[in-house]
Scaffold this motif. Structure first.
Motif, mmCIF file in Angstrom:
data_model
loop_
_atom_site.group_PDB
_atom_site.id
_atom_site.type_symbol
_atom_site.label_atom_id
_atom_site.label_comp_id
_atom_site.label_asym_id
_atom_site.label_seq_id
_atom_site.Cartn_x
_atom_site.Cartn_y
_atom_site.Cartn_z
ATOM 1 N N THR A 268 0.859 -1.194 0.000
ATOM 2 C CA THR A 268 0.000 0.000 0.000
ATOM 3 C C THR A 268 0.896 1.247 0.000
ATOM 4 O OG1 THR A 268 0.000 0.195 2.385
ATOM 5 C CG2 THR A 268 -1.698 -1.209 1.425
ATOM 6 N N ASP A 269 0.265 2.382 -0.207
ATOM 7 C CA ASP A 269 1.009 3.649 -0.241
ATOM 8 C C ASP A 269 1.819 3.884 1.030
ATOM 9 O OD1 ASP A 269 -0.109 3.996 -2.653
ATOM 10 O OD2 ASP A 269 -1.345 5.739 -2.128
ATOM 11 N N ASP A 270 1.167 3.631 2.167
ATOM 12 C CA ASP A 270 1.855 3.897 3.430
ATOM 13 C C ASP A 270 3.026 2.950 3.652
ATOM 14 O OD1 ASP A 270 0.400 6.070 4.059
ATOM 15 O OD2 ASP A 270 -0.763 5.162 5.690
ATOM 16 N N GLU A 271 2.860 1.702 3.215
ATOM 17 C CA GLU A 271 3.961 0.749 3.362
ATOM 18 C C GLU A 271 5.127 1.149 2.465
ATOM 19 O OE1 GLU A 271 1.292 -3.199 4.494
ATOM 20 O OE2 GLU A 271 1.821 -2.797 2.420
ATOM 21 N N ALA B 263 5.767 4.164 1.586
ATOM 22 C CA ALA B 263 6.361 5.356 2.209
ATOM 23 C C ALA B 263 7.388 4.940 3.245
ATOM 24 C CB ALA B 263 5.278 6.209 2.854
ATOM 25 N N GLU B 264 7.060 3.885 3.975
ATOM 26 C CA GLU B 264 7.983 3.427 4.998
ATOM 27 C C GLU B 264 9.251 2.819 4.384
ATOM 28 O OE1 GLU B 264 5.902 1.685 8.136
ATOM 29 O OE2 GLU B 264 7.708 0.975 9.143
ATOM 30 N N TYR C 208 10.253 11.731 9.862
ATOM 31 C CA TYR C 208 9.225 10.791 9.419
ATOM 32 C C TYR C 208 9.511 9.385 9.919
ATOM 33 C CZ TYR C 208 7.504 14.512 6.446
ATOM 34 O OH TYR C 208 7.001 15.687 5.994
ATOM 35 N N LYS D 119 6.487 13.160 0.658
ATOM 36 C CA LYS D 119 6.061 11.768 0.488
ATOM 37 C C LYS D 119 7.234 10.906 0.031
ATOM 38 C CE LYS D 119 1.634 10.738 0.004
ATOM 39 N NZ LYS D 119 0.392 10.370 -0.687
ATOM 40 N N LYS E 53 3.929 9.528 5.543
ATOM 41 C CA LYS E 53 2.733 8.740 5.250
ATOM 42 C C LYS E 53 1.551 9.663 5.045
ATOM 43 C CE LYS E 53 4.324 4.717 7.659
ATOM 44 N NZ LYS E 53 4.254 3.888 8.822
ATOM 45 N N LYS E 54 0.465 9.094 4.529
ATOM 46 C CA LYS E 54 -0.760 9.864 4.292
ATOM 47 C C LYS E 54 -1.189 10.629 5.536
ATOM 48 C CE LYS E 54 -3.139 7.192 0.748
ATOM 49 N NZ LYS E 54 -4.113 6.130 0.536
ATOM 50 N N SER E 55 -1.173 9.892 6.657
ATOM 51 C CA SER E 55 -1.682 10.509 7.885
ATOM 52 C C SER E 55 -0.845 11.722 8.282
ATOM 53 C CB SER E 55 -1.686 9.479 9.009
ATOM 54 O OG SER E 55 -0.392 8.944 9.171
#
Lengths: 254, 392
Positions: free
Chosen positions: A96-99, A101-102, A133, B304, B309-311
């Motif tokens: 996913t996008d958040d993964e 991002a990590e 982040y 990004k 992250k999105k949040s």
């Protein structure tokens, strides 16, 4: 080893095949297909590639060859339409996008052509950004960011705003930012694109030095002469790998 | 979180003019809510206070039809005496239509009424000079009068000089036996609380040529059981008249309740109007935040790419919107409080910003920030890092 919270409980599975001999980057039959009306555009048309730790790879290609698409996939900025991308033993193709991002935050240090520093933050704050982040506290963040700035020789300018620095200095700040999080991979997209030849040389020498220190570097460029600074060259054309070999071999072919 | 707040403040400070214009809508909205609600409720409190001083424990009885059946003063007194637990005092209330004469001048604003000796106690007044009306005055129809302070001073110069003098009401002449203590400390004015003449109700009735007395004021022992008092009274009157159209019973506390509910409605309505301006301000915040997202697409892309992250992006923009509107809200509260004070002084009423109005408008302004900041923020969070990085 890098800790990725979303892998909770699945670390074994993820890192299981991470023996020292395994490649850092493994692309398995990558396709990236865009649809323009009814027409399919294969930006990446079946690319398979392995990059090991400590390598300095230049990905060369003309504009429209698909090298930027490849960079986006390697940089975990985008996912392939088909195929698997394994980075440090972790399959990122379905993330996913958040993964993603990590993954970008913990494993990849970006160096962009346009430096991409945030103009309203000072140098130190810019370098601290990825650390922030990653969830580091202020003190640790500052310490690491200062160390990183020291490596590029800009520790005395930490209070300055990006606009007060020259292009070469700004690129060094962006290198410091890329190094700050101790990434497994440094991904440089046309790092000298906006610099004159003298500062270009400085930046390239710096990348070489980082590679000598053991960092894995992937550099995207359209310029074969820039690619000569790497150790291994991958040439892309029409979404396919046309050449993959030692830099000397590549030089001989030119 | 703290970092996000710092970042939000930095961004607001970095775009001073734009941030100020965004806040302006909220400042005006919040100040308007506070001023409108506070001034209206301040004004209404003044009205209520003056109303309450008329006596919340009073019940007035009016009989409109004396043709078929009659109700004598004795009947009313007897009724009140039968219920000592409910009622305290009673007085007939007889208006006199003749004006008070001062030489050749007519004092038309002076209230002239016939009461019993109990009226002084009902009003909770004290005598300044002389004596109150007495039971004997009423029974014997003595031509005596008690004056208000203003009336006494206007006619005779001072309460002492007024004692024993004669006043003329229409063709009748009455002897002044007492002057009531001054009530209004601030000013003595024509038609004010100190401008009156009381005479025995029996005399007043005779002067008005009305055989029957149709109006009474009764006070209750406590304001808690006003309903029981009015009900008992109505039952009694119904038994006499057999028709509830012939009389009216009105408790002052009912009027007060009525007035209070009207005030509440008025405050809500005005608050609502001001609330609409707050809503418009909210749309302004949303607008600016959308512009801000578009302007900062590249910044969002960089953030990004570096692993936000999105949040985190979401939080950044929502906090920025909330901080903008909160700062606007706080400035609005300050301006609103100052404005309330100034307008209150100008209008001569004691208007203080109510805690409720402050809380409400601040809550609404922060709420607006969160609500209208959410949409642009979620748009920012959803931006694809590659597209965002490519934008110039």
């Amino acid at each position: 080893m890098i800790k990725l919270p979303f892998l909770k409980g699945k670390e074994e599975e993820a890192y299981g095949n991470q023996d020292p001999g395994a490649p850092l980057i493994e692309l398995r039959d990558i396709y990236k297909i865009y649809y323009m009306g009814d027409e399919e555009v294969h930006a990446n048309d079946g690319i398979s590639l392995k990059i090991w730790r400590g390598e300095f790879v230049a990905i060369v290609g003309k504009s429209g060859s698909g090298k930027s698409t490849l960079m986006n996939i390697i940089g975990a900025l985008d996912t392939p339409t088909e195929g698997e991308y394994i980075l440090g033993g972790i399959d990122t193709s379905e993330m996913t996008d958040d993964e993603l991002a990590e993954i970008r935050n913990k494993m990849i240090g970006f160096i962009f052509q346009q430096y991409n520093l945030l103009p309203k933050l000072n140098i130190l704050e810019n370098v601290e950004l990825p650390l922030q982040y990653a969830g580091l506290g202020p003190a640790e963040r500052k310490k690491k960011a200062m160390e990183s700035l020291e490596r590029v020789g800009l520790q005395n300018k930490w209070k300055n705003m990006p606009s007060q620095l020259s292009g070469g200095q700004q690129q060094r700040v962006s290198i410091a930012r890329a190094l700050a999080g101790d990434p497994s991979l440094i991904l440089a997209d046309e790092p000298t694109g906006a610099l004159d030849s003298k500062t270009s040389k400085e930046v390239l020498n710096f990348l070489k030095k980082l590679n000598d220190e053991g960092n894995t570097i992937v550099m995207i460029t359209h310029d074969p002469s820039i690619a000569m600074n790497s150790k291994r060259v991958v040439r892309i054309m029409d979404g396919k790998i046309m050449f993959d070999g030692d830099v000397k071999e590549y030089a001989a072919k030119l | 979180m703290l970092q996000s707040f710092k970042m939000a403040l930095k961004s607001i400070w970095g775009n001073k003019m734009r941030s100020f214009l965004t806040m302006l809508g909220i400042i005006i909205g919040v100040a308007a809510v506070i001023i409108l609600v506070s001034v209206v409720s301040g004004y209404m409190n003044t009205v209520v206070e003056s109303f309450a001083s008329m006596g919340v424990n009073q019940i007035s009885v009016n009989v409109n039809n004396m043709q078929s059946r009659s109700l004598s003063v004795e009947d009313m007194y007897e009724f009140v005496d039968e219920h000592p637990d409910l009622y305290e005092r009673i007085t007939p209330n007889v208006s006199v239509s003749y004006p008070l004469k001062n030489g050749n001048e007519t004092m038309s604003s002076t209230s002239i009424k016939g009461y019993s000796e109990d009226y002084l106690g009902i009003k909770e007044y004290e005598m300044d000079t002389g004596r109150n009306l007495s039971y004997a005055d009423c029974m014997a129809e003595k031509r005596v009068a008690v004056l208000g302070y203003y009336t006494a001073v206007t006619l005779f110069g001072s309460p002492e000089e007024a004692m024993g003098q004669k006043i003329k009401i229409g063709a009748n002449s009455l002897k002044v036996v007492g002057i009531v203590e001054r009530q209004d400390e601030d000013e003595l004015e024509e038609g004010g609380t100190d401008d009156f003449v009381w005479l025995p109700y029996s005399v007043a009735a005779k002067m008005s040529r009305s055989a029957n007395i149709s109006s009474y004021i009764i006070t209750t022992r406590s304001t808690d059981n006003t309903d029981e008092c009015t009900d008992t009274l109505e039952t009694f009157l119904y038994e006499v008249f057999k028709n509830d159209d012939f009389y009216t019973v009105m408790a002052n506390s009912e009027l007060l309740d009525e007035l209070n509910s009207q005030i509440a409605m008025m405050s809500t309505m005005l608050g609502g109007i001001a609330g609409i301006s707050l809503l418009v301000a909210g749309v302004g915040v949303m607008n600016i935040m959308l512009v801000s997202v578009t302007e900062r697409t590249r910044e969002i892309g960089i953030r990004k790419a570096l692993g936000a992250k999105k949040s985190v992006i979401m939080q950044q923009f929502v906090i920025e919107a909330a901080v903008t509107s909160s700062i606007g809200g706080i400035i609005g509260i300050l301006l609103g409080s100052l404005g309330t004070g100034a307008i209150g002084t100008a209008m001569g009423i004691s208007a203080a910003p109510s805690f409720g109005a402050v809380l409400l408008s601040f809550g609404v302004s922060v709420g607006i920030g969160l609500l209208f900041g959410y949409m642009p923020a979620s748009r920012a969070a959803k931006l694809n890092p590659i597209d965002a990085l490519r934008s110039e």
